[in-house]
Design an enzyme around this catalytic site. Sequence first.
Site, short mmCIF file in Angstrom:
data_model
loop_
_atom_site.label_atom_id
_atom_site.label_comp_id
_atom_site.label_asym_id
_atom_site.label_seq_id
_atom_site.Cartn_x
_atom_site.Cartn_y
_atom_site.Cartn_z
N SER A 98 0.81 -1.22 0.00
CA SER A 98 0.00 0.00 0.00
C SER A 98 0.85 1.27 0.00
O SER A 98 0.32 2.36 -0.17
CB SER A 98 -0.94 0.00 1.22
OG SER A 98 -0.18 0.11 2.40
N GLY A 99 2.14 1.14 0.18
CA GLY A 99 3.01 2.33 0.15
C GLY A 99 3.34 2.74 -1.27
O GLY A 99 2.87 2.15 -2.24
N TYR A 100 4.16 3.78 -1.39
CA TYR A 100 4.51 4.27 -2.73
C TYR A 100 5.37 3.27 -3.49
O TYR A 100 5.19 3.06 -4.68
CB TYR A 100 5.24 5.60 -2.63
CG TYR A 100 4.38 6.74 -2.15
CD1 TYR A 100 2.99 6.67 -2.25
CD2 TYR A 100 4.94 7.88 -1.61
CE1 TYR A 100 2.20 7.72 -1.81
CE2 TYR A 100 4.16 8.94 -1.16
CZ TYR A 100 2.78 8.85 -1.27
OH TYR A 100 2.01 9.88 -0.83
N VAL A 101 6.33 2.64 -2.79
CA VAL A 101 7.17 1.66 -3.47
C VAL A 101 6.32 0.46 -3.86
O VAL A 101 6.42 -0.06 -4.97
CB VAL A 101 8.35 1.26 -2.56
CG1 VAL A 101 9.07 0.05 -3.15
CG2 VAL A 101 9.33 2.43 -2.41
N ASN A 155 13.29 8.05 -8.06
CA ASN A 155 13.52 7.32 -6.81
C ASN A 155 12.59 6.13 -6.63
O ASN A 155 12.93 5.17 -5.95
CB ASN A 155 13.38 8.25 -5.59
CG ASN A 155 12.04 8.96 -5.56
OD1 ASN A 155 11.76 9.75 -6.46
ND2 ASN A 155 11.23 8.70 -4.57
N CYS A 167 17.57 4.49 -2.50
CA CYS A 167 17.37 5.24 -3.75
C CYS A 167 18.50 6.22 -4.02
O CYS A 167 18.97 6.36 -5.15
CB CYS A 167 16.02 5.95 -3.71
SG CYS A 167 15.78 7.05 -2.31
#
Lengths: 361, 361, 361, 361
Positions: A20-23, A328, A160
């Site tokens: 659920s995170g950005y990554v 990133n 990153c």
Amino acid sequence: MSTSSSNGEKRIRVGVVGASGYVGGELLRLLVTHPKVELAMVTSRQYAGEYVHRVHPSLRGFTEITFSPMDLDKLGSNCDLVFTAVPHGKAVEIVKKLYDKGVRIIDLSADYRLKDPELYKYYYGWDHPYPDLLSKSVYGIPELHRDEIRNAKLVSCPGCMAVTSLLAIAPLAKHDLIDLDHIVVDSKIGSSGAGGKPSSGTHHAMRYGVVRPYKPVKHRHTAEIEQEISIIAGRKVSVSMTPHAVNIVRGILCTNHAFLKRSTTIQELWRAYRGMYRNEPFVRLIRDTKGLYKYPDPKFVVGSNFCDVGFDIDERNNRVVALSASDNLMKGAAGSAVQCMNVMYGFNEVEGLLITPLTPV
Amino acid sequence: MSTSSSNGEKRIRVGVVGASGYVGGELLRLLVTHPKVELAMVTSRQYAGEYVHRVHPSLRGFTEITFSPMDLDKLGSNCDLVFTAVPHGKAVEIVKKLYDKGVRIIDLSADYRLKDPELYKYYYGWDHPYPDLLSKSVYGIPELHRDEIRNAKLVSCPGCMAVTSLLAIAPLAKHDLIDLDHIVVDSKIGSSGAGGKPSSGTHHAMRYGVVRPYKPVKHRHTAEIEQEISIIAGRKVSVSMTPHAVNIVRGILCTNHAFLKRSTTIQELWRAYRGMYRNEPFVRLIRDTKGLYKYPDPKFVVGSNFCDVGFDIDERNNRVVALSASDNLMKGAAGSAVQCMNVMYGFNEVEGLLITPLTPV
Amino acid sequence: MSTSSSNGEKRIRVGVVGASGYVGGELLRLLVTHPKVELAMVTSRQYAGEYVHRVHPSLRGFTEITFSPMDLDKLGSNCDLVFTAVPHGKAVEIVKKLYDKGVRIIDLSADYRLKDPELYKYYYGWDHPYPDLLSKSVYGIPELHRDEIRNAKLVSCPGCMAVTSLLAIAPLAKHDLIDLDHIVVDSKIGSSGAGGKPSSGTHHAMRYGVVRPYKPVKHRHTAEIEQEISIIAGRKVSVSMTPHAVNIVRGILCTNHAFLKRSTTIQELWRAYRGMYRNEPFVRLIRDTKGLYKYPDPKFVVGSNFCDVGFDIDERNNRVVALSASDNLMKGAAGSAVQCMNVMYGFNEVEGLLITPLTPV
Amino acid sequence: MSTSSSNGEKRIRVGVVGASGYVGGELLRLLVTHPKVELAMVTSRQYAGEYVHRVHPSLRGFTEITFSPMDLDKLGSNCDLVFTAVPHGKAVEIVKKLYDKGVRIIDLSADYRLKDPELYKYYYGWDHPYPDLLSKSVYGIPELHRDEIRNAKLVSCPGCMAVTSLLAIAPLAKHDLIDLDHIVVDSKIGSSGAGGKPSSGTHHAMRYGVVRPYKPVKHRHTAEIEQEISIIAGRKVSVSMTPHAVNIVRGILCTNHAFLKRSTTIQELWRAYRGMYRNEPFVRLIRDTKGLYKYPDPKFVVGSNFCDVGFDIDERNNRVVALSASDNLMKGAAGSAVQCMNVMYGFNEVEGLLITPLTPV
């Protein structure tokens, strides 16, 4: 355990922990259109039961999968490969257990990046419980460790800013061109690098328009850069790294300042960089005298897996400035992870990753 | 030639040459509300005859003055003091002629900043025609040259990135704390620093979201920083400067990386900085462990004449990071110029400049 | 209770309740330099005991005051005037108690804006406990209610989008020029309008770059606009308002679409607007055919108390577009509040408010 | 003239005229990875002979093609299909000549969008020389004109704001739900919509942070919206459109305000929208009560060919707000063009266009 795709082609079954995170979202973005992958299971504590597109609106229409609660047994039995995209410190046990179940793992946290367990104490504040597993983990930069990645059971994706900086410094270290005691890495990064959790420092009115130094000394990525440059140089090096938050969402620029050991020409530098990256699909050498793109700039890699690298020399004081730019969430995280997966499974290394940068955006 | 203001107070008569640019506009913004100043004449070739608020919409309602064509005789006879805010290379003759007429001058171009005429050849590509006048020009940083400015006939305001960087490095050089051969200045600047002339590189769709290195070596402000630090250190120093365009309009952050000669404590640094800036009205020392503002950040000086300065130490490798933030149009240009004017005329040094930063913006 | 300032001039003693938010910070920014004001007490539950500059970094160097805990008795005994800048619903009791103590109040919440208590139920979801006090509260737009404000004990400052829209629509309604059943107000606002509390929707990575409609129907400011236009028009009107979050921090643009009752010329509109605003210090009429500023745009009012107003006509369908731009923290909140204070105490109405917009920023 | 691709599949030979602009660059981005296309010729007067990646840095590594000078004969003999992406007024002759050569054309200028030649005089200021060809041109919105596009020799792609607005209004008009005399379209658009030519209005320092109304009345896209809604409604309608420049690079939000003819429920609206778009691959209906994406927002379509559509009702005054968001370079230009190409050649309509939006960015 692999399944067949509609055209009879084998697909590997893949899980994403912490999706659920950005990554995690960026991993899903790449995996839902990857021709060799079947997305078997994606987990999120907070959003278990929800459609992923509720959290990642860009995936609406691309997948009907829902988040599952974390279940290591199910991951173990349903997946050939698991990506772990949970916060630092949260992956250490999950990875160990999956490893013991025989699942291949690509970890996107910092928990298995550093070879020296002491550094976890210094930089992260905890004792690493599995130093043995640290030594088995492969640092996931194909440009530096491709052969090891191929057979790895556990790949640890780089930080990153670390990978971005390393790709610029590596050729200089490899060719013994620079003073290894005065490397200064000045990094600039967008807000997605800080993850999806709101705070007063990430609140739009306070985060917008900043050029904010954070951790100007002792940033954790320093340890990774030193580890890898030390390997290349064959001696212990000390890197001075200072990151800054800037007013973009995606992108990193690393300005790597170093001092040449002896008078060096631009042509020599070209040879060093070309020698190392000539056949690399995701490293582009950037140097132009006209046009809009004379040096690397993250604006021109957004959405892609490229790390653009360039350099210049100041003959006045034998300084070299090596510049590197990446997205990133892509080369800095999910893109590198999928590139590692491609290497691990013998897929074409660029499979699912030949995405043009989005310009202008 | 001074006039009387409505309350009987003497005002000096001031002219602004090149008043249609951003620096000119910012000067006007400060001068229209300055209680000791009467705006006598503002020139612009392109906009002669137009109301200034047509070019500088923020001044609508604050002044009814119109742009005049450049006329050195009129400037000479109408003004006590002239600010010249024309591009580099365009000021050199104007300043000389005004100087010969006996008018006091604050020049905001680079044309009289460097003491060594050779450097004009190297950095600007032309021979300086008036090396004698160079030696009479005072470099306009009150924090470094207040006494000279007081009696100067010609003050040359510093480059925006130069003054910002210098205020952070000066205490370190003054107290002989750092290795003067490995100073790395990594600067980040907003788009207003490039002036008001449109180009493909400043076009919003191409300039927005960049972290763009430009002139990573041999940037012109390097010469100013080296000149001033050399004076302070009493020996010739070499500075490695790399500027970057970032996605803001106003503001500069200079990340000044240096290496300490010996192990030094944070307390020693505090003493060095406090010793130098304790009584300076426009240098604020920033260092906090909580809250939103732990290190200097240009977001928190926008619109003000402050240069915020802070620092940190990495004991691992005896590195010091000295950070400084300013508004490039204020402390980096028009604000410094008005501060110099206040010093030259014996006004309260903060007159007309006690403007709070605009936060959040 | 008034005190004397250093030059013997009387100053009023002022308190600010809820001083840690953005509106509170902006109030402090204006009050610390206001020559007729002594800042007597500023309250914050969360930051009691802290220096205000820890929360509002821009005030560092301008005041040494610290936050106090809320204490109505102390406010009552120490202050001539109290600004209440707490969230909607939190002011209703505080205002009542201060009112009963005989303190004059300028409330920046919505709790005393609407005359009809029923509307609190409909728009805010609670019953207003003090309908009598509602009827005594004066709606704080000096351009509409100057005489009432002069003697008011309780002034309720308008919503930021409401005041911006109202100043554009009022002349059209006053001169009976438009169809009052088809007024469409399309507003665009920066992130500071949402206050300082972080959330997933205000997180930089998610808030940056949005053009996000929120409450496209039934936004609370609708009620204020309808209330005031109905008073001007002498009949009940219905307004269709839709606000949008855009990628700026400060500023509001209201695009007020209306249909002319009959064919009307630009000259007639000029007369209507000039007739109403000729002598208003903070309303500027904007309409130009060249230059950078042809219509109102919040970019050109940032940091100032101006509301810029402009308009155009589409003869094809008798449509008028009335445009208005303001800084939501200034004319939209703290600036209007200080303007009301100046009116209430017979100060020069522009005292402490003649701040130029910051351009470019 | 079609060629064979490496896997034996037929590819059409495609030319792009005016390939150095933003729309041209976006076309190239889509075409270089489209499996049914061979890029035969791309023209640019200014950059003839240069590699395309010098102008479009994101394409570095994706194609080695260089810009050719415009040559209608070569285009005619080398290409099955030509995209014309030149400024308004510049396409009119090029299209005519290519048409006469028998090449199929997708024109991205406005020169063949309007059926009524009189409107070119009114909105563009010139007499259309080929009214006959206007009547043969098909307006390139597959969701409205799929069957005509299939066999068209000349497709004219819609204006970016026109197509975005039309997809939101069409279902309302089709089902006779709204008052056709009071449609207000309030649009917000990023800077890439203005093209790549620098000007004072697009200069970063002046364009950044604006909410700038431009052409608040009589914007050219009004004509297209009126034309198409009139067709759907079966009567002449009048649309009130006002566009605004906002601080993003890519993206459009259209807030389409209309008044319902009679009391209507949300469910009725759902039926109208679902009925029209159920099978459309590039229209997504957005309406949620929680999460980050409750209404359409261009942030969540960046880089993709989606037009997201949503709506809400204000029962107080029978108003409907229909919201639509797109990427102006994709669904607003190049994406629609490629979608039309897919329809014209019987390819899978989503071929080369199933790109996820880039989130967050």
